[in-house]
Motif scaffolding. Structure first.
Motif, short mmCIF file in Angstrom:
data_model
loop_
_atom_site.label_atom_id
_atom_site.label_comp_id
_atom_site.label_asym_id
_atom_site.label_seq_id
_atom_site.Cartn_x
_atom_site.Cartn_y
_atom_site.Cartn_z
N VAL A 115 29.14 29.65 -96.39
CA VAL A 115 30.09 29.06 -95.43
C VAL A 115 31.36 28.61 -96.14
O VAL A 115 32.44 28.61 -95.56
N THR A 116 31.25 28.33 -97.43
CA THR A 116 32.45 27.95 -98.18
C THR A 116 33.47 29.09 -98.18
O THR A 116 34.66 28.88 -97.93
N VAL A 117 32.96 30.29 -98.43
CA VAL A 117 33.85 31.45 -98.52
C VAL A 117 34.42 31.78 -97.15
O VAL A 117 35.64 31.99 -96.99
N LEU A 177 30.60 34.18 -88.96
CA LEU A 177 30.40 35.18 -90.01
C LEU A 177 29.28 34.77 -90.97
O LEU A 177 28.38 35.56 -91.27
N PHE A 178 29.34 33.54 -91.41
CA PHE A 178 28.34 33.05 -92.37
C PHE A 178 26.93 33.13 -91.78
O PHE A 178 25.99 33.60 -92.43
N ALA A 179 26.78 32.70 -90.52
CA ALA A 179 25.46 32.68 -89.89
C ALA A 179 24.92 34.10 -89.71
O ALA A 179 23.75 34.37 -89.96
N ASN A 180 25.80 35.02 -89.29
CA ASN A 180 25.37 36.41 -89.12
C ASN A 180 24.89 37.01 -90.42
O ASN A 180 23.84 37.67 -90.48
N VAL A 186 18.26 36.96 -94.61
CA VAL A 186 16.96 36.29 -94.58
C VAL A 186 15.92 37.20 -93.93
O VAL A 186 14.81 37.37 -94.43
N LEU A 187 16.32 37.82 -92.82
CA LEU A 187 15.42 38.71 -92.10
C LEU A 187 14.96 39.87 -93.00
O LEU A 187 13.78 40.19 -93.07
N LEU A 188 15.93 40.46 -93.71
CA LEU A 188 15.59 41.56 -94.60
C LEU A 188 14.62 41.09 -95.68
O LEU A 188 13.63 41.77 -96.00
N LYS A 189 14.91 39.91 -96.23
CA LYS A 189 14.06 39.38 -97.29
C LYS A 189 12.65 39.11 -96.79
O LYS A 189 11.66 39.44 -97.45
#
Lengths: 249, 160
Positions: A115-117, A177-180, A186-189
């Protein structure tokens, strides 16, 4: 089961500090640099010898540039062309970060999952919008928040709401953007972990790993799509906000 | 979530993001995109220029075509008129010739009729004279006195 959040941890590669602030070179910085390098190669090669009849590489760069220019023409109008380089920079940096972060095995880091970026990028847009708005319209820029033809009390009420919603724009832009990105990774992991866990079922090895593997493959395709769509959404919203500053309403 | 560990991730990422973005914007995009934009604009204007030229040429061709058609129609009309005129003139002259010939024929006819009438009158006169002479001769044979021819003529005329 490995922690699915581990992939987002920022690891310092070379500690640095400027005026007491920690500005260490991290894996996040590294992947920003990789994205920058990829974009630079893409653009410098694509525009090395611009031809009236473009080659493949030039056609690819033109396609992206034309995409951004059309978006600005549609949403901002003829004056939006001046901001094409800025919106293009934001779009291509987000796109490159999103896509490069999806590369498996190489320890890819997705800067846009922080979220910083994304907030930093959103602030670039927000500050540009404010500066352009005030520079073009001066104090009249506040008319953006005032509903046309409303009476004073209702107007003042709407003004406050509109102003607050204007102030939340960088946050919504950043968090979307950050949440998406974070959710996708996370889902992939998680599904990747399922492959290992179910595949190592002792009595019948590998078999149960196939289903989560298929899901992971499908999800990867979905994530590529999301990476592109979110870069587009970010640039589209940036141009819509820019439109407010340039044309008021 | 490591993303919210701001003490650890805020400044390093922001600093490098701005470095990256500055390099990207000023060092890459600003150097490359204008070149691309110029080529794209040149292509667009060359295409629209070609289209405009094509349109102008087509318009000129259309004008020429329209003029050709108008001229063709005009000359066709003229030809038709000339033909009609000639026809009318020919008809008129034929009529005049016919009427002239008719008049001539009529004159000849009436002259001939006159001649016939004269001839008939003459013949009638001669017949009367002959009859009178015959009557004179008959009277002379019967009576031995020869009557005057004028008296015989009068008697014959009265008998007729």
């Amino acid at each position: 089961m490995a922690n699915p959040m581990e992939q987002f941890s920022v690891e310092t590669i070379k500690p640095l500090s400027v005026a007491g602030y920690d500005v260490s070179f991290t894996n996040s910085s590294l992947w920003m640099m990789i994205a920058l390098a990829a974009v630079s190669i893409f653009l410098f090669v694509g525009t090395a010898r611009p031809q009236l009849v473009p080659g493949r590489w030039q056609a690819a760069t033109e396609y992206l540039y034309d995409f951004v220019r059309k978006m600005l023409d549609e949403n901002v109008g003829p004056e939006g062309r001046k901001f094409a380089p800025l919106i293009f920079s934001i779009f291509i940096l987000v796109l490159a970060s999103n896509l490069l972060g999806l590369i498996p095995w190489v320890g890819a880091f997705t800067p846009t999952s922080h979220v910083t970026v994304t907030f930093g990028l959103a602030m670039i847009v927000f500050v540009t919008v404010c500066v352009v708005g005030v520079w073009r319209h001066g104090f009249h820029f506040l008319a953006l928040f005032w509903p046309k033809g409303a009476n004073v009390f209702l107007g003042a009420f709407v003004f406050v709401i509109e102003f607050l919603s204007f102030l939340t724009r960088p946050f919504t832009l950043a968090i979307r953007l950050f949440a998406n990105m974070t959710a996708g990774h996370v889902l992939l992991k998680v599904f990747g972990t399922f492959v290992v866990t179910l595949g190592s079922f002792g009595a019948l090895p590998y078999v149960f790993g196939i289903l989560p593997l298929a899901v992971t493959v499908a999800l990867t395709a979905l994530e590529v799509l999301i990476a592109v769509v979110q870069a587009y959404v970010f640039a589209l919203l940036a141009s819509l906000y820019l439109n407010d500053a340039i044309n008021l309403h | 979530m490591p993303q919210f560990d701001f003490a650890h991730v805020l400044w390093p990422q922001l600093a490098w993001l701005f470095v990256t973005f500055a390099v990207l914007y000023f060092g890459v995009v600003r150097l490359t995109l204008p070149k691309l934009g110029k080529v794209m604009d040149a292509r667009e204007s060359s295409i629209s220029g070609n289209l405009a030229t094509a349109q102008a040429v087509k318009q000129a061709a259309d004008e020429i075509d329209a003029r050709y058609h108008a001229e063709m129609n005009a000359s066709r009309e003229e030809a038709r008129k000339a033909i009609a005129d000639a026809k009318a003139k020919a008809a008129k002259s034929t009529e005049a010739k016919l009427s002239k010939a008719g008049a001539k024929a009529e004159a000849a006819l009436s002259e001939a009729e006159d001649r016939i009438a004269q001839a008939v009158a003459k013949a009638e006169g001669a017949l009367a004279t002959a009859a009178a002479e015959n009557a004179q001769a008959i009277v002379a044979r019967l009576t031995g006195v020869e009557p005057k021819l004028d008296a015989a003529k009068a008697v014959v005329a009265a008998q007729a």
